[in-house]
Write a protein that holds these residues in place. Sequence first.
Motif, PDB file in Angstrom:
ATOM      1  N   LEU A  47     -36.136  33.237   1.150  1.00 17.70           N
ATOM      2  CA  LEU A  47     -35.087  32.256   0.885  1.00 17.70           C
ATOM      3  C   LEU A  47     -35.329  31.665  -0.503  1.00 17.70           C
ATOM      4  CD1 LEU A  47     -35.001  30.376   4.312  1.00 17.70           C
ATOM      5  CD2 LEU A  47     -33.292  31.987   3.459  1.00 17.70           C
ATOM      6  N   ALA A  48     -34.243  31.289  -1.172  1.00 16.33           N
ATOM      7  CA  ALA A  48     -34.368  30.740  -2.515  1.00 16.33           C
ATOM      8  C   ALA A  48     -35.004  29.352  -2.475  1.00 16.33           C
ATOM      9  CB  ALA A  48     -32.991  30.654  -3.176  1.00 16.33           C
ATOM     10  N   THR A  49     -35.790  29.052  -3.497  1.00 18.83           N
ATOM     11  CA  THR A  49     -36.378  27.726  -3.636  1.00 18.83           C
ATOM     12  C   THR A  49     -35.282  26.678  -3.805  1.00 18.83           C
ATOM     13  OG1 THR A  49     -38.378  28.609  -4.660  1.00 18.83           O
ATOM     14  CG2 THR A  49     -37.886  26.293  -5.060  1.00 18.83           C
ATOM     15  N   ARG A  50     -35.437  25.547  -3.145  1.00 15.79           N
ATOM     16  CA  ARG A  50     -34.476  24.447  -3.262  1.00 15.79           C
ATOM     17  C   ARG A  50     -35.002  23.448  -4.295  1.00 15.79           C
ATOM     18  NH1 ARG A  50     -33.314  23.551   3.191  1.00 15.79           N
ATOM     19  NH2 ARG A  50     -35.522  22.979   3.168  1.00 15.79           N
ATOM     20  N   ASP A  51     -34.164  23.124  -5.278  1.00 14.42           N
ATOM     21  CA  ASP A  51     -34.565  22.209  -6.338  1.00 14.42           C
ATOM     22  C   ASP A  51     -33.823  20.884  -6.282  1.00 14.42           C
ATOM     23  OD1 ASP A  51     -36.433  23.934  -7.556  1.00 14.42           O
ATOM     24  OD2 ASP A  51     -34.813  25.040  -8.517  1.00 14.42           O
ATOM     25  N   GLU A  52     -32.977  20.708  -5.274  1.00  9.80           N
ATOM     26  CA  GLU A  52     -32.200  19.478  -5.170  1.00  9.80           C
ATOM     27  C   GLU A  52     -32.956  18.403  -4.398  1.00  9.80           C
ATOM     28  OE1 GLU A  52     -29.365  19.043  -6.741  1.00  9.80           O
ATOM     29  OE2 GLU A  52     -29.536  21.079  -7.530  1.00  9.80           O
ATOM     30  N   VAL A  53     -32.620  17.149  -4.665  1.00  9.10           N
ATOM     31  CA  VAL A  53     -33.243  16.019  -3.985  1.00  9.10           C
ATOM     32  C   VAL A  53     -32.825  15.970  -2.512  1.00  9.10           C
ATOM     33  CG1 VAL A  53     -33.347  13.499  -3.881  1.00  9.10           C
ATOM     34  CG2 VAL A  53     -33.408  14.665  -6.095  1.00  9.10           C
TER      35      VAL A  53
END
Length: 345
Positions: A108-114
């Motif tokens: 799964l793609a890394t999440r960079d959102e708060v």
Amino acid sequence: MLRSALPALLLATPLAAEVPVTVTDIAPVQGLVASVMGDLGSPGVLVPQGASPHDHALAPSEARSLQNAGLVFWIGPDLSPDIGRKIGTIASGATVVTLADLPVTQHLATRDEVIFEAGDDDHDHDHDDHDHDDHDHDGHDHDGHDHDEHGQDDHDHDGHDDDHAEDAHGHHHGPEDPHVWLSPDNAAAWLDVIAGALSEADPENAATYAANAETARAEIDAAVAQARETLAPAQDARYVVFHDGYQYFEAAFGLKVLGAIKLSDATDPSPAHLLALREAVAKTGAACIFAEPQFNPRLIDSVTEGNEVAVAELDPLGSTLEPGPGFYPAFITDLADRIAGCTGR
């Protein structure tokens, strides 16, 4: 006559292959390997209880364990940079299996959102957008493990500069979330690879490794079925995790997580990050915030300030669980019980 023939008979008998000295990086991987080895051996683990693989530096005793290994099973350098730097030199004589790089591993793609998009069906269980052919597996044979060269050039972090932006804390933001062991599908798929690597090193026990892998897979399936039942009442609950290490578990069980205090690589949050999360908790009425034993929980106060929200502990490494063959099913059960117990209050 019988006495004189006995030495010759013994010399003609092939020596039994020894069970390889096996080392793993984290407790969940150790549990999977232990389930395949069964009574034949007990794999070592490099990251001790209570430590985070993101920033753990090997102690001298752990380095010696790695140096003596014939087989190494680990997630990969995006999770454990220090181990990644040491494997190529310390374990130069070992067969190294990098689980995150295996073709069977789903990403799964890394999440960079708060704040995460809680409740959306963003998790792609087919993972078609992550083409494993793009990964360089030149160091692997068909069952996915490394041989003489171990493909270590591929895992050197100096070679990741094009794909990973390094922050001020020395962490690497990879395009894929490295917490792949929290997917039960990944864990089950790795069992055959683990059995294959052990069988190649110890062919006399190949049937035992294969049978143990089949039994372990059935135990994981049973734990997943039980976890689905346990988590059914928590499907619509919102909660916050201390660090974004549970995305694969969330995807497997359809959970809705509001956000994380620390991002996937355990980078410290900014004040703006904490403020946004505190406001989101107040707006949504999140049921729970989960601390982690690997991190100082003081940051939780910044999120709970002004909010009535329960705090409990969740551990992506299962530090309180008994190590050994039954670890991974107990790990899945423990995570499900803790999430359901806090969100259902």
